[in-house]
Design an enzyme around this catalytic site. Structure first.
Site, PDB file in Angstrom:
ATOM      1  N   ARG A 191       0.506  -0.929  -0.176  1.00 48.75           N
ATOM      2  CA  ARG A 191      -0.196  -0.459   0.267  1.00 48.75           C
ATOM      3  C   ARG A 191       0.628   1.203  -0.467  1.00 48.75           C
ATOM      4  O   ARG A 191       1.354   1.789   1.074  1.00 48.75           O
ATOM      5  CB  ARG A 191      -0.773   0.292   1.285  1.00 48.75           C
ATOM      6  CG  ARG A 191      -1.991   1.159   0.869  1.00 48.75           C
ATOM      7  CD  ARG A 191      -3.162   1.432  -0.109  1.00 48.75           C
ATOM      8  NE  ARG A 191      -3.836   0.068   0.289  1.00 48.75           N
ATOM      9  CZ  ARG A 191      -4.148  -0.359  -0.873  1.00 48.75           C
ATOM     10  NH1 ARG A 191      -4.022   0.218  -2.088  1.00 48.75           N
ATOM     11  NH2 ARG A 191      -4.824  -1.353  -0.742  1.00 48.75           N
ATOM     12  N   ARG A 244       3.142  -5.722 -10.573  1.00 46.50           N
ATOM     13  CA  ARG A 244       3.393  -5.747  -8.864  1.00 46.50           C
ATOM     14  C   ARG A 244       3.748  -6.638  -8.027  1.00 46.50           C
ATOM     15  O   ARG A 244       4.013  -6.139  -6.826  1.00 46.50           O
ATOM     16  CB  ARG A 244       2.364  -4.654  -8.248  1.00 46.50           C
ATOM     17  CG  ARG A 244       1.279  -4.982  -8.852  1.00 46.50           C
ATOM     18  CD  ARG A 244       0.086  -4.163  -7.810  1.00 46.50           C
ATOM     19  NE  ARG A 244      -1.182  -4.530  -7.432  1.00 46.50           N
ATOM     20  CZ  ARG A 244      -2.134  -3.983  -6.899  1.00 46.50           C
ATOM     21  NH1 ARG A 244      -1.866  -2.700  -6.373  1.00 46.50           N
ATOM     22  NH2 ARG A 244      -3.416  -4.157  -6.679  1.00 46.50           N
ATOM     23  N   GLU A 259      -2.395   9.021 -11.257  1.00 46.96           N
ATOM     24  CA  GLU A 259      -1.379   7.635 -11.850  1.00 46.96           C
ATOM     25  C   GLU A 259      -1.437   8.012 -13.273  1.00 46.96           C
ATOM     26  O   GLU A 259      -2.163   8.302 -14.194  1.00 46.96           O
ATOM     27  CB  GLU A 259      -2.429   6.284 -12.121  1.00 46.96           C
ATOM     28  CG  GLU A 259      -2.994   6.152 -10.127  1.00 46.96           C
ATOM     29  CD  GLU A 259      -3.328   5.137  -9.954  1.00 46.96           C
ATOM     30  OE1 GLU A 259      -3.824   4.899 -10.823  1.00 46.96           O
ATOM     31  OE2 GLU A 259      -4.078   5.478  -9.017  1.00 46.96           O
ATOM     32  N   ASP A 269     -12.574   8.023  -7.130  1.00 43.72           N
ATOM     33  CA  ASP A 269     -11.772   7.363  -8.602  1.00 43.72           C
ATOM     34  C   ASP A 269     -12.344   7.619 -10.018  1.00 43.72           C
ATOM     35  O   ASP A 269     -13.423   7.332 -10.439  1.00 43.72           O
ATOM     36  CB  ASP A 269     -12.310   5.894  -7.904  1.00 43.72           C
ATOM     37  CG  ASP A 269     -11.928   4.851  -8.683  1.00 43.72           C
ATOM     38  OD1 ASP A 269     -11.699   3.720  -8.357  1.00 43.72           O
ATOM     39  OD2 ASP A 269     -10.520   5.037  -9.620  1.00 43.72           O
ATOM     40  N   HIS A 326       0.868   3.111 -11.003  1.00 42.57           N
ATOM     41  CA  HIS A 326       0.423   4.167  -9.620  1.00 42.57           C
ATOM     42  C   HIS A 326       0.602   4.586  -8.581  1.00 42.57           C
ATOM     43  O   HIS A 326       0.657   4.029  -7.492  1.00 42.57           O
ATOM     44  CB  HIS A 326      -0.735   2.373  -8.976  1.00 42.57           C
ATOM     45  CG  HIS A 326      -1.915   2.327  -8.237  1.00 42.57           C
ATOM     46  ND1 HIS A 326      -2.362   3.365  -6.949  1.00 42.57           N
ATOM     47  CD2 HIS A 326      -2.833   2.164  -8.812  1.00 42.57           C
ATOM     48  CE1 HIS A 326      -3.195   2.868  -6.723  1.00 42.57           C
ATOM     49  NE2 HIS A 326      -3.700   2.705  -7.659  1.00 42.57           N
TER      50      HIS A 326
END
Ligand code: TA6
Length: 302
Positions: free
Chosen positions: A74, A100, A273, A214, A170
Site C-alpha cells: 500500500r 507488482r 497515476e 476515483d 500507480h
C-alpha cells in the site's frame, strides 16, 4: 532465498546502492546519493519511498502497509501491468495485473554523470506469470533516483502476434492534507467517474478532493501539477507514452475497509497515476516496444 552478498557484489555501489532483507521477507534495495534517497522492493520493482535532499517525502507509503511475498504494497509506485483494474474477462485474476506481486531481477545499477543513481529491473518470467499472460512479453523498469524520480516502464513484444496491454505507474504522492491540494493539468479532459457508475464526464477547472474520488481521465498527456499549500510545494508530473491519468483517494470509509491505510492515512496521500487504461489501452506489434515514462519533481510554491 535472495543471495544478498552476490547481489551486492554484482550490483552494489558502496555508500550508494545496498541490497538487504526488508520488511515481510521482501528483498529491498536502498539508494542514497547527494541528491536524495529511495528504497525499492525487488518484488514488483516497487519504489516504496523517495525523498529528495532537503525535502519532505514525495512518495507516500502507508504506515500500516503489509509486506509479504505475493502481496501488493500500500503506497509507493505499484506497477500495474499487463492490465489496469479488473481483468477484462477473468474475475479471479488480480486487479491491476500481476507485475507488482511477482519477483523481478536486477539487471543494472550505475551512477549517472549528474550524480543520480539508475537501477534496472526485469520481470522474471515464471509459470504463474505465463499462466495469466500466455504471450512472449518482456517487461523492464528503469528507475533513476536523484533530485527528480524517473521511471521508464518498457514492454517488449517478443511474440509473433500483436498484444494489447493496459499499464500504470500507480503512484501514491504524499501531501500535507488532501483537502487542501489542487491538481492541475486535467482541465477539459473527459473522464470516467467510477464513483458514478463509470459515467463519462468532462473536467472543468482543477481537480479537488473532498470525498472518495476515483476517476480515469482519458486523452490526458499534459503535465499534471499537485499544488500543496500546506507544504508550500508543487509536485510536477511529466509523462510520455501515457494517455490516461487516474486520480484516486479512497477517503474515510474505503480506506478503513481496505485495512492498510492506517489512522487517517487517506488525508496524506493522493494517487495521480500515469496510465493507459480503458479506451487508452496500447497495442504493440510483434517485435515492437512501448515505453511508459514519468518524471516527478518538486517546485517551490510561494
Ligand atoms: O487506481 C484506482 C484504483 O483502481 C481504485 O479503484 C482502487 O481499487 C485502487 O486502484 C487500489 O487498488 P489496489 O488493488 O491497489 O488495492
Amino acid at each position: 532465498m535472495t543471495d544478498f552478498s552476490a547481489l551486492n557484489a554484482r550490483f552494489g555501489l558502496s555508500g550508494q546502492v545496498v541490497f538487504k532483507p526488508g520488511p515481510g521477507g521482501l528483498a529491498v534495495v536502498e539508494v542514497a546519493n547527494s541528491q536524495g534517497v529511495a528504497t525499492m522492493a525487488l518484488q514488483g520493482a516497487h519504489v516504496m519511498t523517495w525523498v529528495p535532499r532537503g525535502q519532505k517525502p514525495v512518495i507516500w507509503l502507508s504506515r500500516a502497509a503489509k509486506f509479504a511475498p505475493g502481496k501488493s504494497i500500500r503506497g509507493g509506485v505499484p506497477v500495474c501491468w499487463p492490465w489496469f483494474g479488473p481483468h477484462a474477462t477473468v474475475a479471479a485474476l488480480p486487479a491491476h495485473g500481476f507485475a507488482r506481486t511477482v519477483p523481478w531481477e536486477v539487471i543494472g545499477a550505475q551512477t549517472l554523470a549528474d550524480g543520480a543513481t539508475r537501477l534496472d529491473f526485469r520481470l522474471i518470467q515464471s509459470e504463474s506469470a505465463r499462466a495469466q499472460w500466455p504471450h512472449a512479453t518482456l517487461l523492464e523498469s528503469h528507475v533513476t533516483v536523484g533530485a527528480a524520480l524517473e521511471i521508464d516502464l518498457v514492454t517488449r513484444n517478443a511474440d509473433r502476434s500483436a498484444i494489447t496491454i493496459g499499464d500504470a505507474l500507480h503512484t501514491y504522492f504524499e501531501v500535507s492534507d488532501v483537502r487542501l491540494v489542487t491538481i492541475r493539468g486535467l482541465e477539459a479532459c473527459p473522464y470516467l467517474d467510477k464513483m458514478d457508475g463509470g459515467k463519462r464526464k468532462q473536467q472543468t477547472g482543477p481537480v479537488t478532493i473532498g470525498a472518495e474520488t476515483d476517476r480515469i481521465y482519458l486523452d490526458s498527456s499534459a503535465d499534471c501539477l499537485i499544488d500543496d499549500p500546506g507544504l508550500k510545494r508543487r509536485i510536477r508530473i511529466r509523462k510520455r507514452g501515457s494517455h490516461s491519468t487516474v486520480v484516486w483517494n479512497p477517503w474515510i470509509e474505503k480506506s478503513v475497509k481496505m485495512g492498510d491505510f492506517g489512522e487517517n492515512g487517506y488525508l496524506n496521500m493522493v494517487c495521480v497515476e500515469s496510465a493507459n487504461a480503458a479506451d487508452d489501452v496500447v497495442t504493440i506489434a510483434p517485435g515492437g516496444e512501448h515505453h511508459l515514462w514519468v518524471r516527478y519533481e518538486i517546485e517551490p510554491m510561494n
